[in-house]
Design an enzyme around this catalytic site. Sequence first.
Site, PDB file in Angstrom:
ATOM      1  CG  ASP A  50      35.296  45.214  43.428  1.00  0.00           C
ATOM      2  OD1 ASP A  50      34.160  45.690  43.349  1.00  0.00           O
ATOM      3  OD2 ASP A  50      35.810  44.837  44.501  1.00  0.00           O
ATOM      4  NE  ARG A  81      35.944  44.695  47.346  1.00  0.00           N
ATOM      5  CZ  ARG A  81      35.259  45.806  47.579  1.00  0.00           C
ATOM      6  NH1 ARG A  81      35.811  46.801  48.252  1.00  0.00           N
ATOM      7  NH2 ARG A  81      34.028  45.948  47.141  1.00  0.00           N
TER       8      ARG A  81
END
Length: 300
Positions: free
Chosen positions: A81, A216
């Site tokens: 990310d 996440r």
Amino acid sequence: MPVTSSSRAAIAISMAIQNGSLSKLQSFNGIFAIYKKQGPTSADVLNTLKKALLKEAGVANPNPRKRNKQPLKIGHGGTLDSNASGVLVVGIGEGTKMLTTMLAGSKKYRAVGELGKATDTLDVTGNVVEEKSYDHITKEAFEEKLKQFTGEIMQVPPLYSALKKDGKRMSVLLKQGQEVEAKPARPVTVYSLSLQDFSPPYFTIDVECGGGFYVRSLVDDLAKALSSCAHIKELTRTKQGQFTLEEHALKEDRWTLTDISQALQPCPNPSGQQKNAKKAKSKHKPTPSKSKGDDGDTND
């Protein structure tokens, strides 16, 4: 101003050096690791690397985003990310064919999470969508709950991810205001999971996992299991395959032909039997059409 014989000789020498540098770059075949800093996307980092190498090799005004007629074949083995940092494995030349193995192999991450607040992206870049108390969570309860997320588990990927719907990334569709349904839960592997620090609302965990895993989602699921909510503040990939952050990841000031040639892990040479089998296979199989895949795998 007339061109003298000495200036012509200097130009010829310069061109020879540049041609030699480009030939050296194009002879690279293998994989190596670079450090991705927090902020840019993995694709942006790869383009910066490619531009630096082509520029050093003497290619005038290199455009790393143009895929056609590129003098350099390069790719990465696992998307991080934009908010994440750490090890990004790069394949160059024939090494790009080794990246599938890197996607399937194990990876290690260190994540700093914050209890009490959930975001739509499951990390610090998103908007807060829920707040819950976390005063009831003890260090002992946290560590006990980690055991439920070790081994073979089912995990739902985040909505904001590189996974695609109708050929477009779900994260892009969401940013465009379109509705996106969550992908179904899928099996993933967690080899090890440990709590490194617990200072509520913050906590730090180390996780080693297989391909297709989202840290996440882990943090989000873990907090829900503890009757609270959480999101990731910081995420660092500390290891991918044989490459570690401390020993192998080249920082941007070392994205040079010399440093990469020294760090490069070469492609294994196929045996004569493997070569013959590959030739025979290609004779009996139609050539597959090329298609644009994802930007590496779909990990955080």
